[in-house]
Scaffold this motif. Structure first.
Motif, mmCIF file in Angstrom:
data_model
loop_
_atom_site.group_PDB
_atom_site.id
_atom_site.type_symbol
_atom_site.label_atom_id
_atom_site.label_comp_id
_atom_site.label_asym_id
_atom_site.label_seq_id
_atom_site.Cartn_x
_atom_site.Cartn_y
_atom_site.Cartn_z
ATOM 1 N N GLN A 342 0.855 -1.181 0.000
ATOM 2 C CA GLN A 342 0.000 0.000 0.000
ATOM 3 C C GLN A 342 0.897 1.239 0.000
ATOM 4 O O GLN A 342 1.793 1.356 0.834
ATOM 5 C CB GLN A 342 -0.927 0.026 1.223
ATOM 6 C CG GLN A 342 -1.969 -1.079 1.230
ATOM 7 C CD GLN A 342 -1.416 -2.413 1.689
ATOM 8 O OE1 GLN A 342 -0.599 -2.463 2.598
ATOM 9 N NE2 GLN A 342 -1.863 -3.492 1.056
ATOM 10 N N LEU A 343 0.652 2.125 -0.954
ATOM 11 C CA LEU A 343 1.468 3.321 -1.113
ATOM 12 C C LEU A 343 0.881 4.472 -0.303
ATOM 13 O O LEU A 343 -0.347 4.635 -0.233
ATOM 14 C CB LEU A 343 1.557 3.720 -2.586
ATOM 15 C CG LEU A 343 2.008 2.618 -3.558
ATOM 16 C CD1 LEU A 343 2.139 3.188 -4.957
ATOM 17 C CD2 LEU A 343 3.316 1.999 -3.105
ATOM 18 N N ALA A 344 1.785 5.258 0.305
ATOM 19 C CA ALA A 344 1.365 6.447 1.051
ATOM 20 C C ALA A 344 1.532 7.705 0.206
ATOM 21 O O ALA A 344 0.551 8.382 -0.120
ATOM 22 C CB ALA A 344 2.148 6.565 2.368
ATOM 23 N N ARG A 345 2.736 8.001 -0.188
ATOM 24 C CA ARG A 345 2.993 9.165 -1.032
ATOM 25 C C ARG A 345 4.371 9.025 -1.662
ATOM 26 O O ARG A 345 5.155 8.136 -1.306
ATOM 27 C CB ARG A 345 2.916 10.468 -0.223
ATOM 28 C CG ARG A 345 3.977 10.626 0.841
ATOM 29 C CD ARG A 345 3.828 11.942 1.582
ATOM 30 N NE ARG A 345 4.880 12.173 2.548
ATOM 31 C CZ ARG A 345 4.869 11.751 3.797
ATOM 32 N NH1 ARG A 345 3.818 11.070 4.226
ATOM 33 N NH2 ARG A 345 5.864 11.999 4.619
ATOM 34 N N LEU A 346 4.638 9.921 -2.600
ATOM 35 C CA LEU A 346 5.898 9.918 -3.329
ATOM 36 C C LEU A 346 6.752 11.079 -2.858
ATOM 37 O O LEU A 346 6.285 12.204 -2.770
ATOM 38 C CB LEU A 346 5.647 10.032 -4.836
ATOM 39 C CG LEU A 346 6.870 10.037 -5.757
ATOM 40 C CD1 LEU A 346 7.583 8.702 -5.693
ATOM 41 C CD2 LEU A 346 6.473 10.367 -7.181
ATOM 42 N N GLU A 347 8.016 10.802 -2.536
ATOM 43 C CA GLU A 347 8.977 11.820 -2.131
ATOM 44 C C GLU A 347 10.229 11.659 -2.972
ATOM 45 O O GLU A 347 11.052 10.782 -2.726
ATOM 46 C CB GLU A 347 9.330 11.724 -0.641
ATOM 47 C CG GLU A 347 8.234 12.190 0.286
ATOM 48 C CD GLU A 347 8.702 12.295 1.724
ATOM 49 O OE1 GLU A 347 9.891 11.978 1.969
ATOM 50 O OE2 GLU A 347 7.898 12.679 2.590
ATOM 51 N N GLY A 348 10.363 12.540 -3.986
ATOM 52 C CA GLY A 348 11.523 12.443 -4.858
ATOM 53 C C GLY A 348 11.489 11.157 -5.656
ATOM 54 O O GLY A 348 10.514 10.854 -6.354
ATOM 55 N N ASP A 349 12.566 10.357 -5.579
ATOM 56 C CA ASP A 349 12.624 9.079 -6.275
ATOM 57 C C ASP A 349 12.331 7.909 -5.349
ATOM 58 O O ASP A 349 12.670 6.771 -5.657
ATOM 59 C CB ASP A 349 14.002 8.899 -6.919
ATOM 60 C CG ASP A 349 15.128 8.973 -5.890
ATOM 61 O OD1 ASP A 349 14.832 9.340 -4.735
ATOM 62 O OD2 ASP A 349 16.281 8.668 -6.241
ATOM 63 N N GLU A 350 11.685 8.171 -4.216
ATOM 64 C CA GLU A 350 11.320 7.145 -3.255
ATOM 65 C C GLU A 350 9.819 7.151 -3.024
ATOM 66 O O GLU A 350 9.158 8.183 -3.173
ATOM 67 C CB GLU A 350 12.050 7.338 -1.922
ATOM 68 C CG GLU A 350 13.555 7.136 -1.999
ATOM 69 C CD GLU A 350 14.214 7.282 -0.639
ATOM 70 O OE1 GLU A 350 15.283 6.693 -0.432
ATOM 71 O OE2 GLU A 350 13.650 8.006 0.217
ATOM 72 N N VAL A 351 9.303 5.978 -2.644
ATOM 73 C CA VAL A 351 7.883 5.815 -2.350
ATOM 74 C C VAL A 351 7.749 5.436 -0.891
ATOM 75 O O VAL A 351 8.420 4.513 -0.410
ATOM 76 C CB VAL A 351 7.249 4.741 -3.254
ATOM 77 C CG1 VAL A 351 5.788 4.535 -2.878
ATOM 78 C CG2 VAL A 351 7.366 5.134 -4.706
#
Length: 409
Positions: A342-351
């Motif tokens: 389950q994805l929370a959010r995207l930060e730069g090139d990391e999830v």
């Protein structure tokens, strides 16, 4: 009479060549038919598929960098109060005795305008004051004289009231002339630009001989006293800042770090850089000099590892039947398996993950679209120049022939 000699051959010997020829003619079609049947059978048989290649994959350990590192920003030391001083009247600059970087005291002359026109206007105002004062004195003398005549009943009360009104008018005109003289005196004084507080000249915006309008910046002064570290943060980080937040400031040129607190966070973003300006009040007896570069570290942004969300590279996430998933590596069997996340959010090139993985799991970070469940893989080991050197010339040139065992080298 000669008769030809006849050689008697066995009947079987004479017929043998023709039997061989006939047997050859009849055997070739049979052999060709048998070969065709064999080829047909070979074509119909199923060939075994080539084995699946063992792919090398890059792995990343989930949770190894789960806690975000303290954020560092490059900032600049500035004065708490920095003023752009200007003339309050227009005119031509005749002198500017200060230069950038010079320390000035309160009341020191910074620049001066040509004040001849303002001095003439002040002289005219003084003349008007003198005239109004004379008229007031005359009106006062007449009022006093008419007051004595009225006491002796030589004039009426109406005449005395007129003299009294003339005296009040003369007094008002004198007050007006005095006010104009004061204003003109101020205008003449405004031709001298003075420092209103001690500080350092950080910039000069006008030169001698230049005609400036009222309010045009001429000199910039950074006042002595408290210092701020000013830096910019992107809009996705400004929500984590608050006034009073503790901050560590390290001078780029070296020296002990300074403590500080966030004093101000800009309410709107810069229209060009789309970043928010943040001002940190520096605490310490000897702050860095003005304009010095500092590294600002937000001390309380580092959260505990248990509370921080797990992070994986964005390239490790792929879609499996409309769901996000990653490939989890099993070191015991050297295989991979699909794990929904389950994805929370995207930060730069990391999830940032909201769930689906445990801390310490190893996931494939590259080449996720060429894998299959249960596929055997190997862990990619980057080749270093030292390893290639140890292998010798054959490793550097794959086409070089391999020497035979026992051959001289």
């Amino acid at each position: 009479m000669h008769f030809p000699a006849f050689v008697l051959r066995p009947s079987g010997a004479a017929a043998q060549p023709r039997n061989r020829a006939r047997s050859g003619v009849f055997l070739w079609p049979r052999a060709a038919a048998g070969l065709a049947v064999a080829l047909a059978l070979a074509g119909c048989s199923r060939q075994e598929a080539a084995p699946e290649p063992v792919r090398a994959v890059k792995l990343v350990t989930v949770g190894a960098h789960a806690a975000p590192a303290p954020r560092e920003y490059a900032g600049e030391v500035r004065a708490r109060v920095e003023s752009r001083l200007s003339f309050r009247v227009a005119g031509k600059i005749v002198q500017r005795p200060v230069e950038a970087g010079q320390h000035v005291r309160a009341g020191q002359l910074l620049a001066e305008l040509d004040a001849r026109d303002y001095e003439l206007a002040a002289q005219a105002a003084r003349a008007q004051v003198a005239a109004a004062s004379t008229q007031r004195d005359l009106a006062a003398a007449e009022f006093e004289r008419f007051s004595r005549l009225h006491a002796q009943n030589f004039i009426s009360g109406a005449e005395l009231d007129r003299r009294q009104a003339a005296l009040k008018s003369a007094q008002a005109q004198l007050a007006q002339a005095q006010a104009q003289l004061a204003a003109q005196g101020n205008q003449a004084g405004y031709t001298r630009l003075l420092a209103d507080a001690p500080g350092v000249v950080t910039g000069v915006d006008a030169e001698v001989g230049q005609v400036v309008a009222a309010g045009t910046p001429v000199v910039r002064i950074a006042r002595d006293g408290e210092r701020d570290a000013v830096f910019a943060v992107p809009e996705d980080r400004v929500a984590g800042l608050r006034v009073g937040q503790p901050v560590q400031v390290a001078p780029w040129a070296g020296g002990p770090p300074l403590a500080g607190k966030v004093r101000e966070v800009a309410a709107s973003a810069d229209p060009v850089t789309r970043t928010f300006a943040v001002k940190v009040a520096l605490q310490g007896a000897e702050p860095p000099p003005l304009g010095a570069t500092v590294q600002v570290r937000l001390a309380d942004q580092a959260a505990p590892a248990a509370a921080a969300p797990l992070r994986v590279p964005a390239a490790a996430v792929w879609q499996d039947a409309g769901r996000s998933a990653v490939w989890v590596f099993d070191p015991a069997s050297s295989t991979v398996r699909a794990q929904p996340v389950q994805l929370a959010r995207l930060e730069g090139d990391e999830v940032l993950l909201a769930g689906g993985l445990a801390d310490g799991a190893q996931v494939v970070a590259a080449g996720v679209h060429v894998l299959a469940p249960g596929q055997k893989v190997t862990v990619y080991q980057p080749k270093t120049p030292q390893a290639l050197t140890n292998k010798g010339p054959a490793a550097m040139n794959p086409e070089a022939p391999t020497p035979a065992p026992g051959a001289a080298r």
